[in-house]
Design a protein around this motif. Sequence first.
Motif, PDB file in Angstrom:
ATOM      1  N   ALA A   2     137.333 106.859  49.912  1.00  0.00           N
ATOM      2  CA  ALA A   2     136.693 108.032  50.509  1.00  0.00           C
ATOM      3  C   ALA A   2     137.407 109.330  50.139  1.00  0.00           C
ATOM      4  CB  ALA A   2     136.639 107.872  52.026  1.00  0.00           C
ATOM      5  N   ASP A   3     138.726 109.293  50.062  1.00  0.00           N
ATOM      6  CA  ASP A   3     139.506 110.474  49.692  1.00  0.00           C
ATOM      7  C   ASP A   3     139.760 110.437  48.190  1.00  0.00           C
ATOM      8  OD1 ASP A   3     141.299 112.493  49.247  1.00  0.00           O
ATOM      9  OD2 ASP A   3     142.838 111.744  50.627  1.00  0.00           O
ATOM     10  N   PRO A   4     139.235 111.406  47.419  1.00  0.00           N
ATOM     11  CA  PRO A   4     139.411 111.360  45.963  1.00  0.00           C
ATOM     12  C   PRO A   4     140.859 111.471  45.521  1.00  0.00           C
ATOM     13  CG  PRO A   4     138.474 113.458  46.654  1.00  0.00           C
ATOM     14  CD  PRO A   4     138.441 112.562  47.853  1.00  0.00           C
ATOM     15  N   ASP A   5     141.725 111.986  46.389  1.00  0.00           N
ATOM     16  CA  ASP A   5     143.141 112.111  46.040  1.00  0.00           C
ATOM     17  C   ASP A   5     143.975 110.924  46.519  1.00  0.00           C
ATOM     18  OD1 ASP A   5     142.715 114.582  44.826  1.00  0.00           O
ATOM     19  OD2 ASP A   5     142.944 115.652  46.729  1.00  0.00           O
ATOM     20  N   ALA A   6     143.328 109.941  47.131  1.00  0.00           N
ATOM     21  CA  ALA A   6     144.044 108.734  47.563  1.00  0.00           C
ATOM     22  C   ALA A   6     144.387 107.874  46.348  1.00  0.00           C
ATOM     23  CB  ALA A   6     143.193 107.956  48.553  1.00  0.00           C
ATOM     24  N   ARG A   7     145.220 106.858  46.578  1.00  0.00           N
ATOM     25  CA  ARG A   7     145.669 105.984  45.484  1.00  0.00           C
ATOM     26  C   ARG A   7     145.226 104.551  45.741  1.00  0.00           C
ATOM     27  NH1 ARG A   7     147.235 109.084  41.325  1.00  0.00           N
ATOM     28  NH2 ARG A   7     148.635 107.458  40.529  1.00  0.00           N
ATOM     29  N   VAL A   8     144.983 103.841  44.632  1.00  0.00           N
ATOM     30  CA  VAL A   8     144.613 102.425  44.649  1.00  0.00           C
ATOM     31  C   VAL A   8     145.589 101.707  43.730  1.00  0.00           C
ATOM     32  CG1 VAL A   8     142.813 100.765  43.982  1.00  0.00           C
ATOM     33  CG2 VAL A   8     142.177 102.920  45.077  1.00  0.00           C
ATOM     34  N   SER A   9     145.974 100.499  44.061  1.00  0.00           N
ATOM     35  CA  SER A   9     146.916  99.785  43.203  1.00  0.00           C
ATOM     36  C   SER A   9     146.302  99.554  41.827  1.00  0.00           C
ATOM     37  CB  SER A   9     147.313  98.446  43.820  1.00  0.00           C
ATOM     38  OG  SER A   9     146.295  97.485  43.663  1.00  0.00           O
ATOM     39  N   PHE A  10     147.126  99.724  40.802  1.00  0.00           N
ATOM     40  CA  PHE A  10     146.628  99.503  39.444  1.00  0.00           C
ATOM     41  C   PHE A  10     146.189  98.062  39.251  1.00  0.00           C
ATOM     42  CE2 PHE A  10     147.671  98.295  34.967  1.00  0.00           C
ATOM     43  CZ  PHE A  10     146.602  98.948  34.378  1.00  0.00           C
ATOM     44  N   ALA A  11     146.853  97.128  39.918  1.00  0.00           N
ATOM     45  CA  ALA A  11     146.472  95.721  39.795  1.00  0.00           C
ATOM     46  C   ALA A  11     145.031  95.496  40.242  1.00  0.00           C
ATOM     47  CB  ALA A  11     147.422  94.848  40.606  1.00  0.00           C
ATOM     48  N   SER A  12     144.614  96.171  41.324  1.00  0.00           N
ATOM     49  CA  SER A  12     143.238  96.034  41.801  1.00  0.00           C
ATOM     50  C   SER A  12     142.253  96.612  40.790  1.00  0.00           C
ATOM     51  CB  SER A  12     143.061  96.732  43.149  1.00  0.00           C
ATOM     52  OG  SER A  12     143.838  96.112  44.147  1.00  0.00           O
ATOM     53  N   GLN A  13     142.594  97.771  40.239  1.00  0.00           N
ATOM     54  CA  GLN A  13     141.666  98.356  39.275  1.00  0.00           C
ATOM     55  C   GLN A  13     141.639  97.554  37.976  1.00  0.00           C
ATOM     56  OE1 GLN A  13     141.805 101.711  36.598  1.00  0.00           O
ATOM     57  NE2 GLN A  13     140.805 102.934  38.175  1.00  0.00           N
ATOM     58  N   GLU A  14     142.784  96.993  37.597  1.00  0.00           N
ATOM     59  CA  GLU A  14     142.822  96.150  36.406  1.00  0.00           C
ATOM     60  C   GLU A  14     141.914  94.931  36.599  1.00  0.00           C
ATOM     61  OE1 GLU A  14     146.390  95.388  33.283  1.00  0.00           O
ATOM     62  OE2 GLU A  14     146.752  94.731  35.336  1.00  0.00           O
ATOM     63  N   GLN A  15     141.900  94.396  37.812  1.00  0.00           N
ATOM     64  CA  GLN A  15     141.001  93.282  38.121  1.00  0.00           C
ATOM     65  C   GLN A  15     139.539  93.725  38.003  1.00  0.00           C
ATOM     66  OE1 GLN A  15     141.929  91.479  41.870  1.00  0.00           O
ATOM     67  NE2 GLN A  15     140.388  89.873  41.693  1.00  0.00           N
ATOM     68  N   LEU A  16     139.268  94.963  38.397  1.00  0.00           N
ATOM     69  CA  LEU A  16     137.916  95.500  38.267  1.00  0.00           C
ATOM     70  C   LEU A  16     137.501  95.585  36.800  1.00  0.00           C
ATOM     71  CD1 LEU A  16     135.372  96.886  39.387  1.00  0.00           C
ATOM     72  CD2 LEU A  16     136.655  99.040  39.411  1.00  0.00           C
ATOM     73  N   TRP A  17     138.377  96.084  35.937  1.00  0.00           N
ATOM     74  CA  TRP A  17     138.068  96.154  34.504  1.00  0.00           C
ATOM     75  C   TRP A  17     137.829  94.760  33.931  1.00  0.00           C
ATOM     76  CZ3 TRP A  17     136.480 100.371  32.371  1.00  0.00           C
ATOM     77  CH2 TRP A  17     136.968 101.618  32.774  1.00  0.00           C
ATOM     78  N   GLN A  18     138.641  93.790  34.355  1.00  0.00           N
ATOM     79  CA  GLN A  18     138.470  92.425  33.870  1.00  0.00           C
ATOM     80  C   GLN A  18     137.100  91.888  34.271  1.00  0.00           C
ATOM     81  OE1 GLN A  18     140.648  90.523  31.990  1.00  0.00           O
ATOM     82  NE2 GLN A  18     139.013  89.009  31.893  1.00  0.00           N
ATOM     83  N   LEU A  19     136.716  92.150  35.496  1.00  0.00           N
ATOM     84  CA  LEU A  19     135.430  91.675  36.001  1.00  0.00           C
ATOM     85  C   LEU A  19     134.272  92.344  35.255  1.00  0.00           C
ATOM     86  CD1 LEU A  19     134.063  89.899  38.130  1.00  0.00           C
ATOM     87  CD2 LEU A  19     134.202  91.828  39.710  1.00  0.00           C
ATOM     88  N   LEU A  20     134.387  93.646  35.024  1.00  0.00           N
ATOM     89  CA  LEU A  20     133.323  94.354  34.313  1.00  0.00           C
ATOM     90  C   LEU A  20     133.168  93.828  32.894  1.00  0.00           C
ATOM     91  CD1 LEU A  20     134.042  98.009  35.498  1.00  0.00           C
ATOM     92  CD2 LEU A  20     132.168  96.518  36.204  1.00  0.00           C
ATOM     93  N   GLY A  21     134.273  93.536  32.236  1.00  0.00           N
ATOM     94  CA  GLY A  21     134.189  92.993  30.888  1.00  0.00           C
ATOM     95  C   GLY A  21     133.467  91.664  30.839  1.00  0.00           C
TER      96      GLY A  21
END
Length: 345
Positions: free
Chosen positions: A47-66
């Motif tokens: 919700a907050d554009p300046d908040a942070r998300v773990s890179f591991a979670s986003q890396e999992q997202l990229w893997q899933l999208l691929g």
Amino acid sequence: MPNTLIDPRHASVSASITQAVLHAASRLGLPREELLDACGLHEAQLADPDARVSFASQEQLWQLLGSRLVAHPEPGLVLGANLSPGPFSVLGYLLQSSATLGEALTAGLRYQRLVGEGGELQLQEYADELRVLYRPLHPQLPATRTRVLALMAFWVQMMTPLLDDFRLLRADFAHPQPDELATYQAVFACPLRFSAADYALVLPLSLRDTALTQANPPLQSLLRQHAEALLARLPSEGLIARVVTLLGAQLAHGEPDRAELARTLHLSERTLQRRLAEEGSSYQQLLNDTRQQLAERHLASGQLPAAEIALLLGYSEPSVFFRAFRHWTGLTPGEYRAQHSRASA
């Protein structure tokens, strides 16, 4: 060269870039809620554009999208074409409001951590080329190829309308050449080089001082203040990481200058040496390590002659580089390249 800026255990990315990736996936018909659930993410985190998300979670997202976009030869390129600058928050707007391309790229270097810590952006000037390099964490993971191609495609998409004469001299990719190149040509419209030392977009150096069509100095000043405040909130980097980053930038222009580097860090040379010693290193050791890692990367790619590599590493004479490389590895640059080629084969 490994990315020494980032501790992979604590790397994070902005919620805004995660939102941008999810928006791109939705445009391609992928269900947002399923993607969030599969990656362990929640709407409240974004919700907050300046908040942070773990890179591991986003890396999992990229893997899933691929894995979900198997109908596309290169999922990363189609995702990049659907990314929008808006959700990239302050850095995206800061780049677009810069006076010149060079100023925008400098801001990108300064504030890259605001977008994410999944890799390191670098600039190199060589002859008449301006090279925008990206060195990702975990370069061997399939998700990395998808992620980096999406970023490169997005950068081209964002820069093209900002310059009346935007063009690429070349695009470099660290992975081997794929069978299908039509999508690459459609996105980059330039010569392509695969199995390169780095992922890179290579532009004419003459574009560096070109004015951007959306330059807005008053807005940029406000955005810089906001970006500095956000940067101050992030965990600080160690001195070794900051020195390695500055050495990489200085090497693109010749022999590094320790006094200039210390001034950039607002330290005296004596204080710089003392603090590096406290972290278990020294200026000369970091310079040697940086040169060795860059040399091995360039030689392994098989693209540049050893004499050109010597110039890229700030050596005035190739013979000085050859002696240093033999001291580091026990091999000449030619022997190292041949040994790496045999191992790869």
